[in-house]
Motif scaffolding. Structure first.
Motif, PDB file in Angstrom:
ATOM      1  N   VAL A   6       0.843  -1.191   0.000  1.00  0.00           N
ATOM      2  CA  VAL A   6       0.000   0.000   0.000  1.00  0.00           C
ATOM      3  C   VAL A   6       0.877   1.238   0.000  1.00  0.00           C
ATOM      4  N   ARG A   7       0.652   2.121  -0.962  1.00  0.00           N
ATOM      5  CA  ARG A   7       1.498   3.307  -1.116  1.00  0.00           C
ATOM      6  C   ARG A   7       0.654   4.575  -1.202  1.00  0.00           C
ATOM      7  N   PRO A   8       0.424   5.222  -0.077  1.00  0.00           N
ATOM      8  CA  PRO A   8      -0.315   6.483  -0.121  1.00  0.00           C
ATOM      9  C   PRO A   8       0.545   7.587  -0.712  1.00  0.00           C
ATOM     10  N   ALA A  20       2.951  -0.855 -10.628  1.00  0.00           N
ATOM     11  CA  ALA A  20       2.740  -0.014  -9.444  1.00  0.00           C
ATOM     12  C   ALA A  20       4.068   0.447  -8.852  1.00  0.00           C
ATOM     13  N   ASP A  21       5.115  -0.334  -9.046  1.00  0.00           N
ATOM     14  CA  ASP A  21       6.451   0.113  -8.610  1.00  0.00           C
ATOM     15  C   ASP A  21       6.796   1.418  -9.330  1.00  0.00           C
ATOM     16  N   ILE A  22       6.587   1.424 -10.626  1.00  0.00           N
ATOM     17  CA  ILE A  22       6.947   2.596 -11.430  1.00  0.00           C
ATOM     18  C   ILE A  22       6.001   3.764 -11.117  1.00  0.00           C
ATOM     19  N   SER A  69       4.409   4.352  -8.483  1.00  0.00           N
ATOM     20  CA  SER A  69       4.545   4.902  -7.128  1.00  0.00           C
ATOM     21  C   SER A  69       5.765   5.820  -7.014  1.00  0.00           C
ATOM     22  N   ASP A  70       6.775   5.618  -7.831  1.00  0.00           N
ATOM     23  CA  ASP A  70       7.873   6.609  -7.842  1.00  0.00           C
ATOM     24  C   ASP A  70       7.368   7.930  -8.432  1.00  0.00           C
ATOM     25  N   LEU A  71       6.582   7.840  -9.493  1.00  0.00           N
ATOM     26  CA  LEU A  71       6.010   9.072 -10.067  1.00  0.00           C
ATOM     27  C   LEU A  71       5.112   9.755  -9.032  1.00  0.00           C
TER      28      LEU A  71
END
Ligand code: IPM
Ligand code: MG
Length: 358
Positions: A104-106, A245-247, A249-251
């Motif tokens: 989970v990445r808020p 989602a890895d990519i 989430s950096d954006l």
């Protein structure tokens, strides 16, 4: 009084700086609230351990970790050890071994933090990205043939299981339900990737039938990058594969103030195994030994951990204290345009915790 057992794995690079700072903040919160205690054990695993023992953690590392209620993780990665070894030997070994399938990445703008997007304030950027965390492009399936020869072939196989896709999508629907907008966006690449991504689309169609109260939409991952930049307010909860989602989430981190702020939770939703909490930023070797790493991502991560442990009050207190410090803007680390050291930011957050009233 409840005692939560925490395994701290500071790991490599700036991991020890930010996890040390996070533990100080956690202990200030436990002291301030008085309602819970933390029993913390720090495990010296990572690239230093690898150089001494030839492994990133002991063979019985997961047995050690399973005695804890949560894992507070810094970073794994070092210029001296190949990245795939540090990753597979520690972080992925824990995520996959403990079936922490929901990452989970808020991403939202903390008070006073500016987005690099002109005119975008907190009301236009408030997202949670749900990343599938145990399979897909990170399955580790594949191999190399004719190694080192001109005809060498490498196969990197993405594995998507109906079980894995269904459970992460259900998790995302449940999470979307807890948010005011009740909107879930599915990100895939099912035009070009015609097997796994089409399975994601089909499962989404099925699962969405159980959540009539949640609005849904679908978008291809390339178009999603443009939408995040051009229409950030059109997005709320997002579900995507491990790599996509890895990519994204950096954006998301960059658009909401930078990598130094972004938190993440690696959850085992049924609670059969401990969950793991880590800042997204990684080892940042350029900052090692300088004492200027931004600890805010590790603090926000600590708030996610407290929430998971059932200490929602302490989590809110921490987020409010963080917001006071970012809004005041006097004690910010260099990556946020300030001059404060890790210690100074930590001191300011602890002071804000102590000054907070209920
Ligand atoms: C992250 C990181 C990791 C990942 C790296 C360090 C392997 O980028 O947590 O997003 O890709 O999962
Ligand atoms: Mg990443």
């Amino acid at each position: 009084m409840k005692t939560h057992r925490i395994a701290a794995v500071p790991g490599d690079g700036i991991g020890p700086d930010v996890i040390g700072a996070g533990l100080e903040v956690l202990s200030a919160l436990a002291g301030r609230d008085g309602g819970f205690a933390l029993d913390v054990e720090t495990l010296p695993w990572g690239s230093g351990y690898y150089r001494a023992h030839g492994r990133m953690m002991p063979t019985d590392g997961l047995d050690t970790l399973k005695r804890f209620d949560a894992i507070y993780f810094g970073s794994a990665g070092s210029p001296e050890v190949p990245d795939h070894i540090t990753l597979w030997g520690l972080r992925l070994a824990i995520c996959q071994g403990f079936d922490q399938y929901a990452n989970v990445r808020p991403a939202r703008l903390l008070p006073g933090i500016a987005s690099p997007l002109a005119g975008v304030g907190p009301n236009r950027l408030d997202w949670v990205i749900v990343r599938e965390n145990t399979e897909g492009e990170y399955s580790g399936a594949g191999g190399r043939v004719h190694r080192g020869l001109p005809e060498e072939v490498a196969a990197e196989v993405s594995v998507f299981t109906r079980t894995g896709v269904t459970r992460i999508q259900r998790f995302a629907f449940e999470l979307a339900r807890t948010r005011p907008r009740k909107l879930l966006t599915l990100v895939t690449k099912s035009n070009a990737q015609r097997h796994g991504m089409v399975l994601w689309d089909e499962v989404f169609e099925d699962v969405s039938g159980d959540y009539p109260d949640i609005k849904t939409d679908k978008i291809l991952v390339d178009a999603m990058t443009a939408r995040m930049v051009l229409q950030p307010e059109s997005i709320d909860t997002v579900v995507a594969t491990n790599l996509h989602a890895d990519i994204l989430s950096d954006l998301a981190a960059a658009l909401s103030g930078g990598m130094g702020l972004a938190p993440t939770a690696n959850l085992n939703p049924p609670g059969d195994h401990p969950s793991m909490f880590e800042p997204i930023h990684g080892s940042a070797f350029d900052l090692v030994g300088k004492g200027i790493a931004n600890p805010i991502g590790a603090f926000w991560t600590a708030a996610l951990m407290l929430e998971h442990l059932g200490e929602g009050g302490a989590a809110d207190r921490l987020m409010t204290a963080l917001g006071r410090v970012t809004a005041a803007g006097e004690t910010l680390p260099p990556d946020l345009g300030g001059r404060a050291t890790t210690r100074e930011v930590t001191g300011a957050v602890i002071a804000a915790i102590q000054a907070s009233n209920d």
